[in-house]
Each structure stands twice: as structure tokens, then as C-alpha cells.
Design an enzyme around this catalytic site. Structure first.
Site, PDB file in Angstrom:
ATOM      1  CD  GLU A 252      -3.042  -1.031   2.234  1.00  0.00           C
ATOM      2  OE1 GLU A 252      -2.921  -0.195   3.149  1.00  0.00           O
ATOM      3  OE2 GLU A 252      -3.940  -1.889   2.222  1.00  0.00           O
TER       4      GLU A 252
ATOM      5  NE  ARG B  47      -4.287   5.940   3.840  1.00  0.00           N
ATOM      6  CZ  ARG B  47      -4.750   5.018   4.654  1.00  0.00           C
ATOM      7  NH1 ARG B  47      -5.152   5.347   5.860  1.00  0.00           N
ATOM      8  NH2 ARG B  47      -4.800   3.772   4.284  1.00  0.00           N
TER       9      ARG B  47
ATOM     10  CG  HIS C 235      -9.526   6.838   6.998  1.00  0.00           C
ATOM     11  ND1 HIS C 235     -10.571   5.956   6.846  1.00  0.00           N
ATOM     12  CD2 HIS C 235      -8.394   6.086   7.054  1.00  0.00           C
ATOM     13  CE1 HIS C 235     -10.088   4.720   6.808  1.00  0.00           C
ATOM     14  NE2 HIS C 235      -8.775   4.770   6.947  1.00  0.00           N
TER      15      HIS C 235
ATOM     16  CG  HIS D   1      -8.830   6.584   2.877  1.00  0.00           C
ATOM     17  ND1 HIS D   1      -8.924   6.364   1.529  1.00  0.00           N
ATOM     18  CD2 HIS D   1      -8.205   5.497   3.389  1.00  0.00           C
ATOM     19  CE1 HIS D   1      -8.387   5.191   1.235  1.00  0.00           C
ATOM     20  NE2 HIS D   1      -7.937   4.645   2.349  1.00  0.00           N
TER      21      HIS D   1
ATOM     22  NE  ARG E 240      -3.915   5.281  10.481  1.00  0.00           N
ATOM     23  CZ  ARG E 240      -4.403   4.499   9.523  1.00  0.00           C
ATOM     24  NH1 ARG E 240      -3.734   3.431   9.112  1.00  0.00           N
ATOM     25  NH2 ARG E 240      -5.564   4.787   8.976  1.00  0.00           N
TER      26      ARG E 240
HETATM   27  C1  SIN Z   1      -7.660   1.212   3.592  1.00  0.00           C
HETATM   28  O1  SIN Z   1      -7.987   0.042   3.391  1.00  0.00           O
HETATM   29  O2  SIN Z   1      -7.311   1.974   2.696  1.00  0.00           O
HETATM   30  C2  SIN Z   1      -7.743   1.738   4.984  1.00  0.00           C
HETATM   31  C3  SIN Z   1      -6.738   1.109   5.838  1.00  0.00           C
HETATM   32  C4  SIN Z   1      -6.079   2.135   6.689  1.00  0.00           C
HETATM   33  O3  SIN Z   1      -6.717   3.113   7.056  1.00  0.00           O
HETATM   34  O4  SIN Z   1      -4.882   2.012   6.949  1.00  0.00           O
END
Ligand code: SIN
Length: 531
Positions: free
Chosen positions: A114, A276, A340, A230, A375
Site C-alpha cells: 500500500e 496518503r 478517516h 483518506h 499515519r
Molecule cells: C484502507 O484500506 O485503505 C484503509 C486502511 C487504513 O486506514 O490504513
């Protein structure tokens, strides 16, 4: 036998309760049913360095880098070093993470990459239902433990103090009756506060209750200006701001603007897998129209992704999108950011201790400094596990083992007259809309001052916490005050906190904000807290 109170039944609360129950009785309080928490909705997964010491080091580096100069390094080290053992425990307790079916390593845990991770290290379950599966396994184990007493649909209102020590909570049960729970100590694991914004991925229960209660009782809070937005929540008229996991980009999704162009390469070398905060701001900027207030659509695009069964990999997301006539492999999916995750919270040391004796906190409600200003994706479930267990160990070691004293209860806010529930919900919606407008993803002094004035004007109107709705409104108002005051005080942009009037880092501001009893200052975090 000691008796402890845990407020919140997400991953941190359940994990903590299991340790506490080895040494005493546990009252586990949750505002809804136990399965309704941010944990339940966590899709993407849990980041964990299961690949040995190099992986652990890289995970620490990634966490620190995403946090934009503000991660408290000892907390990050604990997170990544203790993470693998905590996840191994989850596996032993029956959590079914997804495994490879074929390929070179059949049966091995599947790992996704990710944003801002240097390696694929995100474990997931049932494709995109990781939090639900972890919550299931922990709740099943907790339900078998006769020392854990679960109280569902109980709203906690305030902390009870005796001689300066936290000894319990006041609460409202499902029928609206007042209750007191008294014990040898209180552990807050009540999660975040996304409901303070009109646009959020968080469920309705996320109203910042633990932070607001702790602050009212005199605890220090820290880093409240850092709310993570998010980047990719669904953006369709009439549809909820449903989370479209970062794992979609981890599996190859592109972001496209209204011209159909990929744009992330213009913002960061990692493109769609940038941290993010950078992706969220880029989407917002690409969505600005020519005229003031005009917004243009931005899309998530998986149409080019070959060789993956997207229905199988993302069953929850796929079936949600189907309700709106969308399919990942066929359609552009409109997205924009939504609130988020709160990096700030009740200030704790690395052992879950707050600045109030008898009060502990872990998970999203707490601020250890582990996330800094932003985060790293999928570090939140790991945080709940690692710091939930650590806090519980501290509570057991330090807990008062004597008699539980009779507390003194002070009602701190008294309304002039009771409000009807429609007044309360209208105030809640007004507050959430104003927070989105003035203290959201892009902020400036004028907007934040306008927010402060609106909150001041609302304060005398706040109802007494005589119902769940009223208690939540009071808590959201407190959270809004904390975010606004901290965002005004930080005159720079860093991580998730973007001030258009101070667009750059100020190296002199590379400190954590702290707020107690209406005052904000900036401090370096330390491993232990003064008491
Ligand atoms: C996500 O699945 O994008 C959210 C997981 C997270 O907030 O780290």
C-alpha cells in the site's frame, strides 16, 4: 480481585481485555453492539513485518517517513518490533488471513503493498474485510472468558475521579438510565472521531467520546490538528462516503482527473502509492474547477488491471459498488477524500499511561506519537494490537489492588433547558458541515477563526448529556474545539495538516502540540509522562 473498566470494543479494547482478564475482572463497555467499531470497517489490512529484521527496519523507516518529521521514533520501533509476535498470536487464536492458493508459495500468507510502504507487507482477510475478521476472532475469544463482562449499547459520559485518580465512568444504558461503573482503573480504547466532519469513512459511533471525556477531566491531549483524510472514499450523490481501500491502488488502480489523465506522477515519485496526505491533497486540487466552489470529478480506475479476479480480491467493495451500478473492472469510480483517522488523541507514554493517574489509553483514542503527522497505511490495526496489549500489561502491573473507593461525581455541563432530539441532530449536522468547510483538508487562519467563533456561539446551546445523542454532540463539540485550536496554533503545513496561508514546513515547529485546559503549547514527546 481487581476490576478494570475498558471503554470501547474495537481491536485495542478486545486485545487489552484478554490480557487484563488474566489478572482480574473486566467490564468492557461499548456504545453499540461489540462488532460496531472502526475496526469492523478496516478493509485494506494490517501492516506487519513478518519477513525478518530487514523488513522490520524498513517498516520502521516507512512509518517514520510517512509521519513527516514528527513520528516519536521509540513508539515506531515498538510498533514494528512487537507487531509480528502480536499478529502470530492472532493467527494462533484463529484469525483467518488470506493465503496464496497456488504460485510459488501455496499456503503462505498473501501480502499486498500500500501507499508509502517499501515492500508488500499488508496482510488481509476475506479480501477486503480484515478488521471484521480480526474483530471476530478476538470477540469470540473474549466471549469465552468468564472474567470479561461485556456491556453493549452503553454510552459513557464522564470520568469519575476520587482524590485526583480516575476510578470509573458515568454512563447511560440502552434505556437512557444513568449508571456508574467503578473500578481499579479505566482504559480508554474508544477509537476516533470521524463524525466531527460531514464527510467521513467512519461509522456513526466515532464521536471522539474517550478523548472528550479525558480532556474534560484534565488529561493532556496531543496532535489534535492531525486528522488524516483518506484519499479515496466513494463520491456519488446520495451514496455514503464508503471507503475504497488503498489496497485497490496497491493492486494497480490509477487515479484519473476529469480529462481522463493520470496525475499523481506530477505530485510524487511514488505516484498513486505516495503517502496518503499527498494523494488526498492532489485529488482535492485536481477537483478544483475554474469557478469558485466548482468541483470536478476524480476517478479510481482499475479497468487496465489484468490477471486478477477483482470480485474475489475485493468482495465487499465490489458488492457495495454493484448497488450503484458500478464494477471495478468496467467503470471509472468517482472518489474524493473523507475524514478517516485521527493521529492525535489522549497523550500517553509508551505504556498507555495518560497524564491522569488511573487513566490509560490505547489505539486511535491515544496519541503515542507513533504516526507523527500522517499515519502509514494499515498501521492502525497493528497499533491497536501492540499498544492495547502494552497498556493492559501496565494496568495489571500498576493497578490499585485495594478496595474501590466511592467516587465524587461532578456534572460539568448543565444545559439551560433540555433540547429536543431534532435540535440536537440539527446542531450536530451544522457543526460537522462547518468543520469540513473550515478545518478540513485545506485550512487557513480566517477559516479556523470563523470555526472558533461558531463553536463559541454553540457552546451555551449545548444540551446536558442526558441522552446518547446529546452526549455525543457535547463530545463532538469538544473535539472540534481541540482540532481548531491546535490547527490555529500550528502555523505551518506538515503531514495531514495543510495550511494554505503557511504552505511550507517550519523546522521550528517540528514538535507535538499539546492541549490542556484550553491552552496549546508545543513539546517534544518523551518515553514517560510527568505525573
Ligand atoms: C484502507 O484500506 O485503505 C484503509 C486502511 C487504513 O486506514 O490504513
Amino acid at each position: 480481585m481487581p476490576h478494570w473498566i475498558v471503554v470501547g470494543a474495537g481491536i485495542a479494547g478486545l486485545r487489552a481485555a484478554l490480557t487484563l482478564a488474566s489478572a482480574g475482572e473486566v467490564t468492557l463497555i461499548t456504545k453499540e453492539v461489540a462488532s460496531e467499531s472502526n475496526t469492523h470497517y478496516a478493509q485494506g489490512g494490517i501492516a506487519v513485518a513478518m519477513g525478518g529484521s530487514e523488513d522490520v527496519q524498513l517498516h520502521e523507516q516507512d512509518t517514520i517517513q510517512a509521519g513527516d518529521g514528527l513520528v516519536f521514533a521509540p513508539a515506531a520501533r515498538m510498533l514494528v518490533e512487537e507487531g509480528p509476535a502480536r499478529v502470530a498470536e492472532l493467527l494462533a487464536w484463529g484469525t483467518n488471513f488470506d493465503r496464496e492458493h497456488g504460485g510459488r508459495e501455496p499456503g503462505q500468507l498473501m501480502r499486498t503493498r500500500e501507499g508509502a510502504h517499501s515492500l508488500p507487507r499488508i496482510l488481509h482477510a476475506n479480501g477486503d474485510a480484515t478488521g471484521r475478521e480480526i474483530g471476530r476472532a478476538l470477540l469470540e475469544r473474549a466471549s469465552r472468558d468468564r472474567r470479561i463482562h461485556l456491556h453493549e449499547r452503553v454510552t459513557t459520559c464522564d470520568l469519575l475521579l476520587h482524590d485526583g485518580r480516575v476510578v470509573g465512568v458515568t454512563a447511560l444504558d440502552a434505556s437512557g438510565q444513568s449508571k456508574e461503573f467503578v473500578g481499579n482503573g479505566v482504559l480508554l480504547t474508544s477509537g476516533g472521531a470521524g463524525q466531527v466532519y460531514s464527510d467521513t469513512t467512519n461509522p456513526a459511533v466515532a464521536t471522539g467520546d474517550g478523548i472528550a471525556m479525558a480532556y474534560r477531566a484534565g488529561a493532556e491531549v496531543a496532535d489534535m490538528e492531525f486528522y488524516q483524510f483518506h484519499p479515496t472514499a466513494l463520491s456519488l450523490p446520495g451514496a455514503p462516503r464508503f471507503l475504497l481501500s488503498e489496497a485497490l491502488r496497491g493492486e494497480g488502480a490509477y487515479l484519473r482527473n476529469h480529462h481522463g489523465e493520470r496525475f499523481m506522477e506530477r505530485y510524487h515519485p511514488l505516484a498513486e502509492l505516495a503517502p496518503r496526505d499527498i494523494v488526498a491533497r492532489a485529488i482535492t486540487r485536481e477537483g478544483f474547477g475554474e469557478r469558485p466552489g466548482e468541483t470536478l470529478p476524480v476517478y479510481l480506475d482499475m479497468r487496465h488491471v489484468q490477471g486478477k479476479d477483482l470480485h474475489q480480491r475485493f468482495p465487499g467493495i465490489s458488492s457495495f459498488l454493484e448497488k450503484y451500478g458500478l464494477e471495478l473492472s468496467r467503470d471509472l469510480v468517482p472518489v474524493r477524500p473523507a475524514a478517516h483517522y485521527l493521529m492525535g488523541g489522549v497523550r500517553t507514554d509508551l505504556y498507555g499511561r495518560t497524564t491522569l493517574p488511573g487513566l490509560y489509553a490505547a489505539g486511535e483514542v491515544a496519541c503515542t506519537g507513533v504516526h507523527g503527522a500522517n499515519r502509514l497505511a494499515s498501521n492502525s490495526l497493528l497499533e491497536g494490537l501492540v499498544f492495547g496489549a502494552r497498556a493492559a500489561e501496565t494496568v495489571v502491573q500498576e493497578g490499585m489492588h485495594g478496595d474501590v473507593p466511592k467516587p465524587m461525581f461532578e456534572q460539568r455541563i448543565v444545559a439551560e433547558e433540555p433540547k429536543t432530539s431534532s435540535d440536537v441532530s440539527a446542531m450536530r449536522e451544522r457543526l460537522r458541515g462547518l468543520m469540513w468547510l473550515h478545518a478540513g483538508l485545506l485550512r487557513d487562519e480566517a477559516g479556523l477563526l470563523a470555526m472558533q467563533s461558531a463553536l463559541d456561539a454553540m457552546r451555551p446551546e449545548l444540551p446536558a448529556a442526558a441522552t446518547r445523542d446529546a452526549a455525543e454532540l457535547r463530545n463532538l463539540h469538544t473535539i472540534a474545539e481541540l482540532i481548531t485550536a491546535s490547527a490555529l496554533a500550528r502555523k505551518e503545513s506538515r503531514g495531514a495538516h495543510a495550511r494554505t496561508d503557511f504552505p511550507d514546513h517550519d523546522p521550528g515547529c517540528a514538535k507535538h502540540s499539546r492541549m490542556v485546559q484550553g491552552r496549546v503549547d508545543f513539546i517534544d514527546l518523551t518515553a514517560t509522562l510527568p505525573r
